[in-house]
Design a protein around this motif. Structure first.
Motif: not given
Length: 145
Positions: A19-34
């Motif tokens: 659920t936390s990863i879903d949260f991060v993916i939805q808010r990673d607007k700058k495409n900073h993370f894999l």
């Protein structure tokens, strides 16, 4: 020039972690993370370069700019790169880790009991493939093994 991304490693069977990863993916607007599950062999190969135990599942792990971060420090560094007001949480970095991490550890120790767990690691949906760690995605970021 490709942008070097930060990599978030998470417990792939933990419901809270997913659920936390879903949260991060939805808010990673700058495409900073894999993102990649700690249980996956490719994740283990990368983490071995940082001397992380192969069976490590104790916390979220962040690899950023060649450095490795765990627990509350990883979470706050992740929040710093999300959209919205989440970067304001980074102010909690002024609190020493010996005060922050026990809270993280308490939640982590109870995560399966409180939130449950899956039998297998999460599989990325087609829309999420570009966000999940793979050799192809890693090569496109400039991240060096």
């Amino acid at each position: 020039m490709t942008k070097v991304k930060s990599i978030i490693f998470f417990d792939g069977v933990c419901n809270l972690c997913n659920t936390s990863i879903d949260f991060v993916i939805q808010r990673d607007k700058k495409n900073h993370f894999l993102v990649g599950a700690l249980q996956e062999s490719f994740s283990k190969q990368i983490l071995a370069k940082f001397d992380v135990r192969e069976d490590y599942l104790d916390s979220i792990v962040l690899v950023e700019a060649g450095e490795i971060y765990y627990k509350s420090t990883a979470a706050l560094k992740i929040a710093r790169n999300l959209s919205g007001l989440w970067p304001t949480l980074y102010v909690f970095m002024i609190i020493p880790t010996f005060l922050r991490d026990p809270i993280y550890d308490w939640i982590g120790a109870n995560r399966y009991r409180w939130f449950g767990k899956k039998n297998t690691c999460r599989i990325a949906s087609p829309a999420e493939k570009a966000k999940f760690l793979s050799e192809e995605n890693l090569n496109q970021t400039g991240f060096a093994l």
